[in-house]
Design a protein around this motif. Structure first.
Motif, mmCIF file in Angstrom:
data_model
loop_
_atom_site.group_PDB
_atom_site.id
_atom_site.type_symbol
_atom_site.label_atom_id
_atom_site.label_comp_id
_atom_site.label_asym_id
_atom_site.label_seq_id
_atom_site.Cartn_x
_atom_site.Cartn_y
_atom_site.Cartn_z
ATOM 1 N N ASP A 524 0.820 -1.215 0.000
ATOM 2 C CA ASP A 524 0.000 0.000 0.000
ATOM 3 C C ASP A 524 0.857 1.270 0.000
ATOM 4 O O ASP A 524 0.372 2.346 -0.359
ATOM 5 N N LEU A 525 2.111 1.157 0.408
ATOM 6 C CA LEU A 525 2.994 2.329 0.428
ATOM 7 C C LEU A 525 3.295 2.835 -0.977
ATOM 8 O O LEU A 525 3.637 4.007 -1.161
ATOM 9 N N VAL A 526 3.183 1.957 -1.959
ATOM 10 C CA VAL A 526 3.543 2.340 -3.328
ATOM 11 C C VAL A 526 2.451 1.917 -4.310
ATOM 12 O O VAL A 526 2.716 1.315 -5.348
ATOM 13 N N LEU A 527 1.229 2.263 -4.001
ATOM 14 C CA LEU A 527 0.119 1.905 -4.877
ATOM 15 C C LEU A 527 0.117 2.685 -6.184
ATOM 16 O O LEU A 527 -0.662 2.380 -7.091
ATOM 17 N N ASP A 528 0.982 3.693 -6.285
ATOM 18 C CA ASP A 528 1.086 4.422 -7.544
ATOM 19 C C ASP A 528 2.012 3.725 -8.531
ATOM 20 O O ASP A 528 2.153 4.179 -9.660
ATOM 21 N N ARG A 529 2.625 2.622 -8.134
ATOM 22 C CA ARG A 529 3.525 1.882 -9.008
ATOM 23 C C ARG A 529 2.932 0.535 -9.378
ATOM 24 O O ARG A 529 2.306 -0.149 -8.562
ATOM 25 N N ALA A 530 3.135 0.144 -10.621
ATOM 26 C CA ALA A 530 2.591 -1.124 -11.104
ATOM 27 C C ALA A 530 3.143 -2.313 -10.337
ATOM 28 O O ALA A 530 2.452 -3.316 -10.139
ATOM 29 N N ALA A 531 4.392 -2.227 -9.882
ATOM 30 C CA ALA A 531 5.018 -3.361 -9.206
ATOM 31 C C ALA A 531 4.229 -3.804 -7.988
ATOM 32 O O ALA A 531 4.112 -5.008 -7.714
ATOM 33 N N SER A 532 3.685 -2.850 -7.231
ATOM 34 C CA SER A 532 2.898 -3.221 -6.059
ATOM 35 C C SER A 532 1.644 -3.992 -6.446
ATOM 36 O O SER A 532 1.247 -4.947 -5.768
ATOM 37 N N HIS A 533 1.025 -3.598 -7.526
ATOM 38 C CA HIS A 533 -0.191 -4.293 -7.965
ATOM 39 C C HIS A 533 0.144 -5.671 -8.538
ATOM 40 O O HIS A 533 -0.656 -6.605 -8.419
ATOM 41 N N LEU A 534 1.324 -5.806 -9.127
ATOM 42 C CA LEU A 534 1.775 -7.133 -9.545
ATOM 43 C C LEU A 534 1.960 -8.032 -8.322
ATOM 44 O O LEU A 534 1.575 -9.209 -8.333
ATOM 45 N N ASN A 535 2.565 -7.476 -7.273
ATOM 46 C CA ASN A 535 2.748 -8.252 -6.042
ATOM 47 C C ASN A 535 1.410 -8.637 -5.417
ATOM 48 O O ASN A 535 1.224 -9.771 -4.962
ATOM 49 N N LEU A 536 0.491 -7.681 -5.393
ATOM 50 C CA LEU A 536 -0.825 -7.966 -4.823
ATOM 51 C C LEU A 536 -1.593 -8.968 -5.679
ATOM 52 O O LEU A 536 -2.358 -9.792 -5.157
ATOM 53 N N ALA A 537 -1.393 -8.901 -6.980
ATOM 54 C CA ALA A 537 -2.030 -9.884 -7.861
ATOM 55 C C ALA A 537 -1.527 -11.279 -7.534
ATOM 56 O O ALA A 537 -2.308 -12.237 -7.440
ATOM 57 N N GLY A 538 -0.207 -11.404 -7.351
ATOM 58 C CA GLY A 538 0.360 -12.703 -7.000
ATOM 59 C C GLY A 538 -0.167 -13.205 -5.669
ATOM 60 O O GLY A 538 -0.480 -14.398 -5.515
ATOM 61 N N LEU A 539 -0.282 -12.294 -4.702
ATOM 62 C CA LEU A 539 -0.803 -12.672 -3.390
ATOM 63 C C LEU A 539 -2.248 -13.143 -3.490
ATOM 64 O O LEU A 539 -2.620 -14.200 -2.964
ATOM 65 N N ASN A 540 -3.078 -12.369 -4.163
ATOM 66 C CA ASN A 540 -4.496 -12.720 -4.269
ATOM 67 C C ASN A 540 -4.700 -14.016 -5.057
ATOM 68 O O ASN A 540 -5.573 -14.821 -4.713
ATOM 69 N N PHE A 541 -3.903 -14.204 -6.078
ATOM 70 C CA PHE A 541 -4.012 -15.450 -6.847
ATOM 71 C C PHE A 541 -3.663 -16.646 -5.961
ATOM 72 O O PHE A 541 -4.351 -17.673 -5.974
#
Length: 696
Positions: A524-541
């Protein structure tokens, strides 16, 4: 709480006078007569056919240059950024973004120049590219602000894609290093004869801190790292809040010398100085930031001049060559004009340069044709003898492992058993490199370091451990969820989430849940960067939340549409879910376009060619895929996976000669691996069937 440097100045005027005018003081300032150093008197700078004009209007500093839409616009300069050896200028946009102009002012030559990436110094960067001054790479809010202002809060709104960034002080003020000052001020204003025995002075004790604690105070801004948690000034350690980059290709040379902008921390951790308790303030004044002494006198604080500051040691006569830093802290140039010293304080090793492809201080100065690496190595042997105090050097080990060479595991085992132990960052790098082998031998080494005294090594071992035996893997890594250091818990949570529902012992569930919460908070500290959403995608998957994973990938694409990775992953998830084949096709074609762009920008990057080949194969563009795999194999002939991909593709094409050659390479790299033999047997059966059919 933060109180602002004005509260500190009331009592600490001597420190304030020292700090005033320093690089920390001038890290960022409002554009004014006092702060702006560049020529804004209708001066012009032309590059790639674009003429940028710097001028004044109604007392404001202005620039006319190419905007995000490719058209020329007038922009107001709101802030200056830095002071020496270059000063940059920032423009504020309505969505809260502050963007840093790439055209900058050289404060030594007093002229405009363009800060260009090292990989593309002679190409025009177009609007829409992240490297354009209006792009993400030049965005102050996420790329720069945290280390140039005090108590920064980014405040990015994902829904509206806007920033509402705030800070206590515009520059690097007292509380950046000393921590929030409210308790200290309250205690000082209490007019008691004594400080509180429970809280001391109510601030971080930097003067009396251990060497590692003081270095970690500087590390958040002087390191290449990713954030894990906010507010380092709460008694925790650096690794509770940041994940520092290890000795990775593209960032460092294989022997640990600086390559990309890695700043200081990762280099200094490699040094003998750090291991002996040397700290930043032993060389640098903490307020002026200047060196405590000029020239070799600085090193003479610890090193006897009669032994080291003499021709018997340095074997040179001209002043520049006799300076300790010339040989032991060579520079690399960043941002075109900024020469920065390597803080690993290493012994020059020209004898390793040809083997590792690394620079050395000798041939950086001696550049005549006959002054080769071998020539320099011979001179050093003549002066000092064959025995080297840093042998066996870890550079050959790290390079062998980076290239996946079979001997890499044995070399790493030897490195990890060295006495005295290698620096933690080197041991962590070596352990992390074991992860690409996935053998019983490499896993045994990883297990031996899950409880290493260094949290950096523990995190690397947790990351590298193979999950081939899932039940064993879960039990081994689950214990890391209770590690006292957040970085280790982060890595453990990331590795375990996929197995949580089926295999994790109930006694670890609470620890895993807590670690996952920490992990999400870090992203959540870097939600403006795609990398964080890639990480969250991996977590949610991994947690079985595939719809949320797809949404995160779509967000990553929206934020950074030029980035490779999200489209490929989203296409795979859509295909798994039985999604629209046309949409899957579109995503993969767009991904190939981006990878083709990257392969032209970075033609020596083997993984890019490999990833492009894999996607081209899925798109049934087999000949193009084959060419991409061949490029990857040529660049990384030691990669078993690349040769395997080429062998399988050539088999599918019936290109038997190409397939046989790839299989021979696979066998050379892993003689005991049965895959090459299985493919060879399948090809022979296919050819025999073809021959039998043709004879009928």
């Amino acid at each position: 709480m933060y109180v602002g440097q004005a509260s500190c100045i009331r009592c600490h005027q001597d420190q304030q006078r020292s700090w005033q005018g320093s690089d920390h003081d001038r890290a960022m300032e409002v554009a004014s007569e006092e702060s702006v150093l560049g020529d804004f008197n209708d001066s012009e700078f032309t590059r790639h056919g674009i003429t940028t004009r710097f001028f004044r209007r109604d007392g404001k500093y202005m620039v006319n240059t190419e905007g995000h839409d490719g058209e020329m616009h007038d922009f107001e300069i709101k802030y200056t950024f830095g002071v020496s050896p270059l000063q940059q200028y920032m423009v504020e946009f309505p969505d809260g973004r502050l963007q840093v102009l790439t055209i900058s002012w050289d404060t030594r030559k007093n002229e405009w120049f363009m800060v260009t990436p090292p990989d593309v110094p002679h190409e025009r960067i177009l609007p829409g590219d992240p490297l354009h001054w209006t792009g993400m790479a030049q965005n102050w809010n996420t790329m720069c602000a945290e280390c140039h202002s005090t108590n920064l809060e980014k405040k990015f709104d994902l829904a509206t894609n806007t920033y509402h960034t705030t800070y206590t002080d515009i520059d690097v003020g007292c509380e950046t290093c000393h921590g929030p000052g409210s308790m200290h001020v309250e205690m000082a204003e209490g007019h008691s004869l004594f400080w509180d025995r429970h809280h001391g002075y109510g601030l971080e004790d930097l003067k009396g801190a251990t060497a590692s604690a003081q270095v970690e105070t500087c590390a958040p801004c002087h390191s290449r790292r990713s954030p894990l948690h906010v507010n380092l000034h709460d008694g925790e350690t650096f690794l509770d809040h940041y994940d520092p980059s290890l000795i990775e290709p593209g960032l460092y040379y294989p022997d640990g010398q600086i390559l990309d902008e890695v700043y200081v921390y990762g280099s200094f951790l490699q040094s003998k100085m750090y291991s002996k308790g040397v700290r930043c303030t032993d060389c640098h004044n903490p307020h002026t930031l200047k060196l405590k002494y000029e020239g070799n006198r600085l090193c003479a604080q610890c090193h006897q001049p009669g032994k080291y500051d003499t021709p018997n040691h340095h074997h040179h006569t001209d002043t520049a060559a006799t300076q300790c830093v010339t040989c032991h802290m060579p520079t690399n140039t960043y941002m075109v004009v900024d020469d920065r010293h390597d803080h690993s304080l290493r012994i020059p090793r020209p004898d390793l340069s040809d083997e590792l492809g690394t620079p050395n201080a000798c041939t950086q100065c001696h550049t005549r044709p006959e002054e080769t690496n071998a020539w320099a190595a011979q001179a050093i042997r003549y002066w000092y003898g064959d025995k080297r105090p840093d042998d066996p050097h870890y550079g050959p080990t790290l390079l062998a492992a980076q290239l996946g060479r079979p001997e890499g595991v044995d070399l790493i085992r030897d490195l990890l058993r060295d006495k005295p132990p290698r620096p933690d960052i080197i041991r962590a790098t070596a352990v992390q490199l074991l992860g690409q082998y996935g053998t019983q031998e490499s896993d045994t080494l990883c297990r031996e370091h899950l409880d290493d005294e260094s949290p950096l090594v523990r995190a690397a071992a947790t990351e590298a451990l193979s999950d081939a035996s899932l039940t064993t893997f879960v039990l081994e890594v689950a214990g890391q969820l209770n590690d006292p250091i957040r970085l280790v818990r982060f890595v453990a949570a990331r590795r375990l989430v996929g197995a949580a529902a089926q295999l994790l012992n109930p006694k670890y569930k609470a620890a895993l849940d807590k670690a996952i919460v920490e992990y999400r908070a870090g992203q959540d500290l870097v939600l403006d960067r795609a990398a964080s959403h890639l990480n969250l995608a991996g977590l949610n998957f991994a947690l079985g939340e595939e719809l949320t994973a797809r949404e995160e990938l779509a967000t990553a694409i929206r934020l950074e549409p030029y980035l490779t990775g999200p489209r490929d992953q989203l296409a795979e998830l859509l295909q798994r879910a039985g999604g629209d084949p046309a949409e899957v096709q579109r995503l993969r074609e767009e991904e190939v376009e981006n990878l083709t762009r990257d392969s032209k920008l970075l033609p020596r990057n083997a993984p890019i060619h490999y990833r492009r080949g894999m996607l081209l194969y899925l798109l049934d563009r087999k000949q193009e895929a084959r060419e991409a795999f061949e490029s990857a194999c040529e660049l990384r002939p030691d990669s078993y996976d690349y040769w395997l991909a080429l062998a399988l593709l050539c088999e599918s094409q019936g290109s038997w000669k190409c397939a046989y050659e790839a299989l021979e390479k696979m066998h050379e790299l892993r003689p005991e691996d049965p895959a090459a033999g299985s493919i060879m047997q399948r090809i022979q059966q296919t050819r025999a069937a073809e021959k039998e059919k043709s004879e009928e």
